[in-house]
Write a protein that holds these residues in place. Structure first.
Motif, PDB file in Angstrom:
ATOM      1  N   GLY A  88      11.046 -64.169-110.216  1.00 39.81           N
ATOM      2  CA  GLY A  88      10.931 -65.579-110.566  1.00 39.81           C
ATOM      3  C   GLY A  88      11.758 -66.494-109.686  1.00 39.81           C
ATOM      4  N   GLN A  89      11.197 -67.648-109.330  1.00 38.29           N
ATOM      5  CA  GLN A  89      11.873 -68.708-108.571  1.00 38.29           C
ATOM      6  C   GLN A  89      12.504 -68.202-107.267  1.00 38.29           C
TER       7      GLN A  89
ATOM      8  N   LEU B 169      21.907 -70.085-104.638  1.00 35.55           N
ATOM      9  CA  LEU B 169      21.418 -70.111-103.264  1.00 35.55           C
ATOM     10  C   LEU B 169      21.758 -68.831-102.514  1.00 35.55           C
ATOM     11  N   GLY B 170      20.792 -68.278-101.797  1.00 33.64           N
ATOM     12  CA  GLY B 170      21.051 -67.177-100.889  1.00 33.64           C
ATOM     13  C   GLY B 170      21.525 -67.714 -99.544  1.00 33.64           C
ATOM     14  N   ILE B 171      22.639 -67.190 -99.043  1.00 29.53           N
ATOM     15  CA  ILE B 171      23.230 -67.651 -97.784  1.00 29.53           C
ATOM     16  C   ILE B 171      22.903 -66.645 -96.679  1.00 29.53           C
ATOM     17  N   PRO B 172      22.252 -67.059 -95.598  1.00 30.08           N
ATOM     18  CA  PRO B 172      21.923 -66.112 -94.523  1.00 30.08           C
ATOM     19  C   PRO B 172      23.161 -65.458 -93.912  1.00 30.08           C
TER      20      PRO B 172
ATOM     21  N   VAL C 131      15.766 -78.637-105.945  1.00 30.07           N
ATOM     22  CA  VAL C 131      16.770 -78.246-104.949  1.00 30.07           C
ATOM     23  C   VAL C 131      16.105 -77.477-103.811  1.00 30.07           C
ATOM     24  N   ARG C 132      16.505 -77.832-102.577  1.00 35.72           N
ATOM     25  CA  ARG C 132      16.045 -77.113-101.392  1.00 35.72           C
ATOM     26  C   ARG C 132      17.255 -76.816-100.514  1.00 35.72           C
ATOM     27  N   TYR C 133      17.254 -75.605 -99.953  1.00 36.35           N
ATOM     28  CA  TYR C 133      18.315 -75.196 -99.027  1.00 36.35           C
ATOM     29  C   TYR C 133      17.648 -74.654 -97.772  1.00 36.35           C
TER      30      TYR C 133
ATOM     31  N   ALA D 174      14.900 -73.620-104.088  1.00 35.81           N
ATOM     32  CA  ALA D 174      15.986 -72.772-104.589  1.00 35.81           C
ATOM     33  C   ALA D 174      15.839 -72.519-106.081  1.00 35.81           C
ATOM     34  N   LEU D 175      16.445 -71.440-106.528  1.00 34.20           N
ATOM     35  CA  LEU D 175      16.480 -71.060-107.944  1.00 34.20           C
ATOM     36  C   LEU D 175      17.408 -72.016-108.696  1.00 34.20           C
ATOM     37  N   VAL D 176      16.891 -72.609-109.774  1.00 35.65           N
ATOM     38  CA  VAL D 176      17.669 -73.530-110.607  1.00 35.65           C
ATOM     39  C   VAL D 176      17.539 -73.099-112.061  1.00 35.65           C
ATOM     40  N   ILE D 177      18.672 -72.932-112.731  1.00 33.51           N
ATOM     41  CA  ILE D 177      18.662 -72.585-114.150  1.00 33.51           C
ATOM     42  C   ILE D 177      19.676 -73.449-114.885  1.00 33.51           C
TER      43      ILE D 177
END
Length: 274
Positions: free
Chosen positions: A211-212, A70-73, A49-51, A56-59
């Motif tokens: 991590g991630q 996902l962190g949203i600006p 995953v890319r944003y 991006a962090l995937v678990i």
């Protein structure tokens, strides 16, 4: 058909195929400066995953389905956003959130309008810290419900529009805790120290990689108790509260970053409020 059977069938049909897990309920606050949790299905391998071009962090949540966190600006406008999942676009919605303003008076005018030498230093330090925020290690975070790094009331919240001596500057990128100088600061989750320094604005500072792409930054410390490369267990001491850098008094400023995006730390300690 007996009424009991009809009732049970109706109940089964109204239950979502995938009820929200704990992590989704805790973290899914899809607002500017917040966090979006995107469901990815229950395949064998973790999706890539890319944003906004960044990993991006995937678990795997509850041992079942994969989710992206996902962190949203802060600069994102409410509405539809797209994330890349294994090369294919997927949409999620960003909701509205209003941030209030904060006016701060500083005696040191250089902390508001730095001189040319200060600006050269600030540029060097910004490059160092930007590189730390962009690190993406493969290990999964030990926990996503964070501990508070210090005990004490929350003071300045994330996202404040800040005015120093009447001049607007960047919004507040972290969460402040009111605490006495010398108060020990604990790692909110396990991680590795990836950067320390004594910076113009941030003062004595520690970066921890959980991590991630999940990074914590702690600044204005009076004392740094770790060095780069040190592993940190959850709850281990990394330094002490101070008032170094651009600070009007002792407090802890804590940043949390996801996919190189500063997000509201209150989300990770269950203290988020719209």
């Amino acid at each position: 058909m007996p009424r009991v059977i009809v009732f049970l069938l109706t109940l089964v049909l109204t239950i979502p195929a995938h009820a929200e897990g704990f992590i989704t309920r805790l973290l899914n606050k899809p607002v500017p400066g917040g966090v979006a949790v995107v469901e990815l299905g229950d395949g064998v391998a973790a999706p890539q995953v890319r944003y906004q071009g960044k990993p991006a962090l995937v678990i795997r949540e509850d041992g079942q389905r994969w989710i992206a966190i996902l962190g949203i600006p802060l600069t994102i406008k409410p509405g539809a956003q797209q994330v890349d999942v294994n090369g294919s676009p997927r949409s999620f919605q960003v909701e509205h959130r209003k941030y209030r303003a904060q006016h701060i008076t500083l005696k040191n005018q250089r902390q508001v309008n730095p001189n040319p030498e200060d600006l050269k230093r600030i540029e060097r330090e910004l490059a160092e810290q930007t590189e730390a925020y962009r690190q993406f290690s493969p290990n999964q975070p030990s926990n996503l419900l964070f501990d508070k790094p210090v005990e004490g009331p929350l003071s300045s919240p994330f996202g404040l529009r800040r005015f120093f001596n009447g001049e607007e500057r960047n919004p507040h990128s972290g969460l402040d805790f009111a605490a006495k100088a010398g108060t020990p600061i604990k790692a909110p989750a396990a991680g590795k120290v990836i950067l320390t320094g004594d910076y113009f604005f941030n003062g004595k500072t520690v970066f921890v990689d959980h991590g991630q792409g999940l990074i914590s930054m702690f600044c204005h410390l009076s004392e740094i108790g770790v060095k780069v490369g040190d592993p940190l267990g959850r709850g281990e001491i990394l330094g002490k509260v101070g008032a170094t850098g651009r600070a009007t008094g002792p407090h802890l400023h804590w940043n949390v970053s996801l996919n190189d995006t500063r997000v509201d730390p209150s989300i990770f300690i269950g203290a988020f409020k719209l």
